[in-house]
Design a protein around this motif. Sequence first.
Motif, mmCIF file in Angstrom:
data_model
loop_
_atom_site.group_PDB
_atom_site.id
_atom_site.type_symbol
_atom_site.label_atom_id
_atom_site.label_comp_id
_atom_site.label_asym_id
_atom_site.label_seq_id
_atom_site.Cartn_x
_atom_site.Cartn_y
_atom_site.Cartn_z
ATOM 1 N N GLU A 187 -4.979 -4.856 -2.779
ATOM 2 C CA GLU A 187 -3.560 -4.537 -2.971
ATOM 3 C C GLU A 187 -3.254 -4.083 -4.393
ATOM 4 O O GLU A 187 -2.190 -3.510 -4.657
ATOM 5 C CB GLU A 187 -2.709 -5.755 -2.620
ATOM 6 C CG GLU A 187 -2.765 -6.930 -3.596
ATOM 7 C CD GLU A 187 -4.020 -7.795 -3.495
ATOM 8 O OE1 GLU A 187 -4.157 -8.731 -4.299
ATOM 9 O OE2 GLU A 187 -4.871 -7.534 -2.608
ATOM 10 N N ARG A 246 -5.714 13.147 -6.148
ATOM 11 C CA ARG A 246 -5.294 11.838 -5.635
ATOM 12 C C ARG A 246 -4.259 11.132 -6.499
ATOM 13 O O ARG A 246 -3.825 10.042 -6.162
ATOM 14 C CB ARG A 246 -6.532 10.956 -5.437
ATOM 15 C CG ARG A 246 -7.356 11.385 -4.244
ATOM 16 C CD ARG A 246 -8.787 10.876 -4.290
ATOM 17 N NE ARG A 246 -9.492 11.243 -3.067
ATOM 18 C CZ ARG A 246 -10.018 12.453 -2.850
ATOM 19 N NH1 ARG A 246 -9.949 13.388 -3.789
ATOM 20 N NH2 ARG A 246 -10.647 12.714 -1.711
ATOM 21 N N LYS A 274 -5.812 1.668 -5.919
ATOM 22 C CA LYS A 274 -5.745 2.745 -4.940
ATOM 23 C C LYS A 274 -7.045 3.542 -4.890
ATOM 24 O O LYS A 274 -7.606 3.774 -3.829
ATOM 25 C CB LYS A 274 -4.575 3.671 -5.289
ATOM 26 C CG LYS A 274 -4.411 4.870 -4.379
ATOM 27 C CD LYS A 274 -3.289 5.770 -4.891
ATOM 28 C CE LYS A 274 -3.216 7.068 -4.102
ATOM 29 N NZ LYS A 274 -2.316 8.049 -4.750
ATOM 30 N N ASN A 275 -7.512 3.996 -6.056
ATOM 31 C CA ASN A 275 -8.726 4.814 -6.137
ATOM 32 C C ASN A 275 -9.775 4.137 -7.015
ATOM 33 O O ASN A 275 -9.438 3.453 -7.978
ATOM 34 C CB ASN A 275 -8.410 6.184 -6.746
ATOM 35 C CG ASN A 275 -7.331 6.928 -5.988
ATOM 36 O OD1 ASN A 275 -7.430 7.100 -4.779
ATOM 37 N ND2 ASN A 275 -6.306 7.374 -6.706
ATOM 38 N N HIS A 282 1.606 1.315 -7.665
ATOM 39 C CA HIS A 282 1.031 1.777 -6.406
ATOM 40 C C HIS A 282 0.063 2.936 -6.604
ATOM 41 O O HIS A 282 -0.429 3.499 -5.621
ATOM 42 C CB HIS A 282 2.145 2.197 -5.444
ATOM 43 C CG HIS A 282 3.123 1.113 -5.144
ATOM 44 N ND1 HIS A 282 2.755 -0.058 -4.503
ATOM 45 C CD2 HIS A 282 4.450 0.992 -5.412
ATOM 46 C CE1 HIS A 282 3.814 -0.841 -4.377
ATOM 47 N NE2 HIS A 282 4.850 -0.233 -4.923
ATOM 48 N N ASN A 283 -0.206 3.290 -7.862
ATOM 49 C CA ASN A 283 -1.099 4.418 -8.132
ATOM 50 C C ASN A 283 -2.044 4.058 -9.275
ATOM 51 O O ASN A 283 -1.936 4.574 -10.386
ATOM 52 C CB ASN A 283 -0.284 5.669 -8.466
ATOM 53 C CG ASN A 283 -1.111 6.940 -8.409
ATOM 54 O OD1 ASN A 283 -2.334 6.899 -8.282
ATOM 55 N ND2 ASN A 283 -0.452 8.081 -8.514
ATOM 56 N N THR A 331 -6.023 3.576 -10.553
ATOM 57 C CA THR A 331 -7.422 3.955 -10.367
ATOM 58 C C THR A 331 -8.294 3.151 -11.321
ATOM 59 O O THR A 331 -7.953 3.005 -12.500
ATOM 60 C CB THR A 331 -7.626 5.460 -10.644
ATOM 61 O OG1 THR A 331 -6.827 6.227 -9.738
ATOM 62 C CG2 THR A 331 -9.081 5.856 -10.481
ATOM 63 N N HIS A 334 -5.967 2.052 2.565
ATOM 64 C CA HIS A 334 -5.365 2.884 1.521
ATOM 65 C C HIS A 334 -6.348 3.232 0.409
ATOM 66 O O HIS A 334 -6.039 4.057 -0.453
ATOM 67 C CB HIS A 334 -4.163 2.163 0.900
ATOM 68 C CG HIS A 334 -4.553 0.951 0.100
ATOM 69 N ND1 HIS A 334 -5.036 -0.203 0.679
ATOM 70 C CD2 HIS A 334 -4.563 0.720 -1.248
ATOM 71 C CE1 HIS A 334 -5.309 -1.085 -0.265
ATOM 72 N NE2 HIS A 334 -5.046 -0.554 -1.442
ATOM 73 N N LEU A 335 -7.525 2.613 0.399
ATOM 74 C CA LEU A 335 -8.468 2.819 -0.691
ATOM 75 C C LEU A 335 -9.258 4.114 -0.529
ATOM 76 O O LEU A 335 -9.482 4.590 0.580
ATOM 77 C CB LEU A 335 -9.458 1.659 -0.782
ATOM 78 C CG LEU A 335 -8.918 0.290 -1.192
ATOM 79 C CD1 LEU A 335 -10.051 -0.722 -1.246
ATOM 80 C CD2 LEU A 335 -8.197 0.356 -2.535
#
Length: 214
Positions: free
Chosen positions: A126, A213, A129-130, A103-104, A106, A154-155
């Motif tokens: 999905e 982030r 994230k970053n 979930h994290n 980049t 969420h992006l």
Amino acid sequence: MPSLHHIIRESSLKENAPLLIMLHGYGSDENDLYSFSQELPEELFVISLRAPYTMQPFGYAWYSINFEAEKGKWSDNDQAIQSRDLIANFIDEAVVNYPVNKHNITLLGFSQGTILSYAVALTYPEKVKNIIALSGYVNKDIISGDYRKRDYSHLDFYCSHGSVDQVIPVEWARQTPSFLHQLNIKHCYAEFPVGHGVAPQNFYEFKNWLKKRI
């Protein structure tokens, strides 16, 4: 699909580490962006990918480019879509094989790697994230057709470009903020007085952006 060749820098965390995946530019390789890793937060698990297409006499590419063509015909979009899906598949492999937090995640891209980062994030939101998007632009032809219906809440994107870029015109990159705004995607955009490269102040800016982030 087969996994992409890659190199890693392990995290200071033994599990659930934030993951940073690096996507190099046209004609380069996995060692290029990896040079940033020693300056990045130690809790990051860093993976730098090698693009699948071999160039002569050296280097790799995510897809073929015709530098003489107009923007719309510039890229081999079929190859680009294949690479987009290879990267998306690799993200799934990385989550299984390395002690990272799914979930994290980049993506950090440069040039062609940025174009692919946009495509992966907007087609498979999905999975990430970053996004750190350096010296690239959005190629809408390699994003799946229903992207305007997706939830991107969420992006978060950091986008930058050289104001005198001689390879990818800065005008192409300047279209990105309004495009992301239309999709209600959090983003920031910066320009630096350099060509097709990453200025030191650009590096420190995206480094600080990322720190906040992860």
